[in-house]
Design an enzyme around this catalytic site. Structure first.
Site, PDB file in Angstrom:
ATOM      1  CE  LYS A 108      -3.665  -2.746   1.926  1.00 46.81           C
ATOM      2  NZ  LYS A 108      -4.930  -2.829   2.651  1.00 46.81           N
ATOM      3  CB  SER A 160      -6.937  -9.480   9.006  1.00 43.29           C
ATOM      4  OG  SER A 160      -7.380  -8.130   9.072  1.00 43.29           O
ATOM      5  N   GLY A 165      -1.404  -7.444   3.362  1.00 42.07           N
ATOM      6  CA  GLY A 165      -1.182  -6.011   3.578  1.00 42.07           C
ATOM      7  C   GLY A 165      -0.199  -5.779   4.713  1.00 42.07           C
TER       8      GLY A 165
HETATM    9  P1  13P Z   1      -4.332  -6.399   5.536  1.00 46.24           P
HETATM   10  O1  13P Z   1      -3.551  -7.691   5.409  1.00 46.24           O
HETATM   11  O2  13P Z   1      -3.566  -5.302   6.162  1.00 46.24           O
HETATM   12  O3  13P Z   1      -5.669  -6.642   6.148  1.00 46.24           O
HETATM   13  O4  13P Z   1      -4.609  -5.891   4.023  1.00 46.24           O
HETATM   14  C1  13P Z   1      -5.134  -6.765   3.095  1.00 46.24           C
HETATM   15  C2  13P Z   1      -5.079  -6.130   1.760  1.00 46.24           C
HETATM   16  O5  13P Z   1      -5.819  -5.199   1.484  1.00 46.24           O
HETATM   17  C3  13P Z   1      -4.094  -6.643   0.809  1.00 46.24           C
HETATM   18  O6  13P Z   1      -4.307  -6.148  -0.474  1.00 46.24           O
END
Ligand code: 13P
Length: 257
Positions: free
Chosen positions: A14, A215, A236
């Site tokens: 991200k 998650s 993420g």
């Molecule tokens: P998280 O693993 O932080 O929940 O994010 C998932 C995600 O959006 C991966 O593209």
């Protein structure tokens, strides 16, 4: 069923990272991933300014790198956008398209996500097409209808051969960054639905890799990846720590054995 397919674990950084901090993370991931068996593929999708750094530090390793979005256009007067071909200049393998954060904050429609997927494929990238429902949609029983519409808009633009080259990531919006993971059986049920939809497009498409995202952490990855139609994860927060990300990659390996 999944035993014939490879596993794939992809980090989605991200909008995180700094050139000074990325080096350790990339180097550690490359080193740790080299110990994995070859049926476990690993990728990291970084912010575009760090593509050159990723190429320099991951080139020659088993870890592939990618972008988190591409333009639907090949080039031209589209201020701020990044063309798939530009990513190719940096040795990119993966392009995430249709992440729920882009659908929500940038109003990307299913049709636009389809066009981006096609552009990525035409440039030689492997698109990771994200689909997922909100909590409200799940609670109203609309999950299959929502993700079915999202996937159909992509498949409609692709030939069978092109469709066989995509990766699909099921990311329930309510599980992203919330610490609330879908129960493995709950995720598997949606993956089985997605698998049936891919199968309808053609026999070769049925084996496209299906990732779960939302998650995923070292302590829940193994059970998720053990499900028959879950071929890995899109990670993420946990992809920002090499120790956690590598533990998730090893969970994928365990699920293959
Ligand atoms: P998280 O693993 O932080 O929940 O994010 C998932 C995600 O959006 C991966 O593209």
């Amino acid at each position: 069923m999944s035993t014939q397919r490879a596993k794939l674990v992809v980090g989605n950084w991200k909008m995180h990272g700094r050139i000074s901090e990325n080096a350790a993370l990339l180097t550690e991931v490359a080193a740790g991933a080299s110990a994995l068996q070859k049926d476990v593929r690993v990728g990291v999708c970084v912010p575009c300014p760090y593509l050159a750094q990723s190429q320099a530090l991951l080139g020659g390793s088993v870890v592939k790198w990618g972008v988190q979005d591409v333009s639907a256009h090949a080039g031209g007067a589209y201020t701020g956008e990044v063309a798939a071909e530009m990513a190719v200049d940096f040795g990119v393998t993966y392009a995430i398209v249709g992440h729920s954060e882009r659908r929500a904050y940038h109003r990307e429609s299913p049709e636009l996500v389809g066009a981006k997927t096609l552009r990525a494929l035409e440039a030689g990238l492997t698109p990771i097409v994200c689909v997922g429902e909100t909590l409200e949609e799940r609670e109203s029983g609309a999950t299959e209808q929502v993700i079915g519409t999202q996937l159909d808009a992509v498949l409609a633009l692709l030939s069978e051969e092109q469709a066989a080259g995509i990766v699909v990531a099921y990311e329930p919006v309510w599980a992203i960054g919330t610490g609330k993971t879908a129960q493995p059986e709950q995720a598997q049920a949606v993956h089985a639905f997605l698998r049936r939809k891919l199968q309808e497009k053609g026999a070769a498409v049925a084996n496209a890799l299906l990732l779960y995202g939302g998650s995923v952490k070292p302590d829940n990855a193994r059970e998720l990846f053990a499900q028959g139609d879950i071929d890995g994860g899109l990670i993420g927060g946990a992809s920002l720590k090499s120790k956690d990300f590598l533990a998730i990659c090893r969970a994928a390996q365990t699920a293959l054995q």
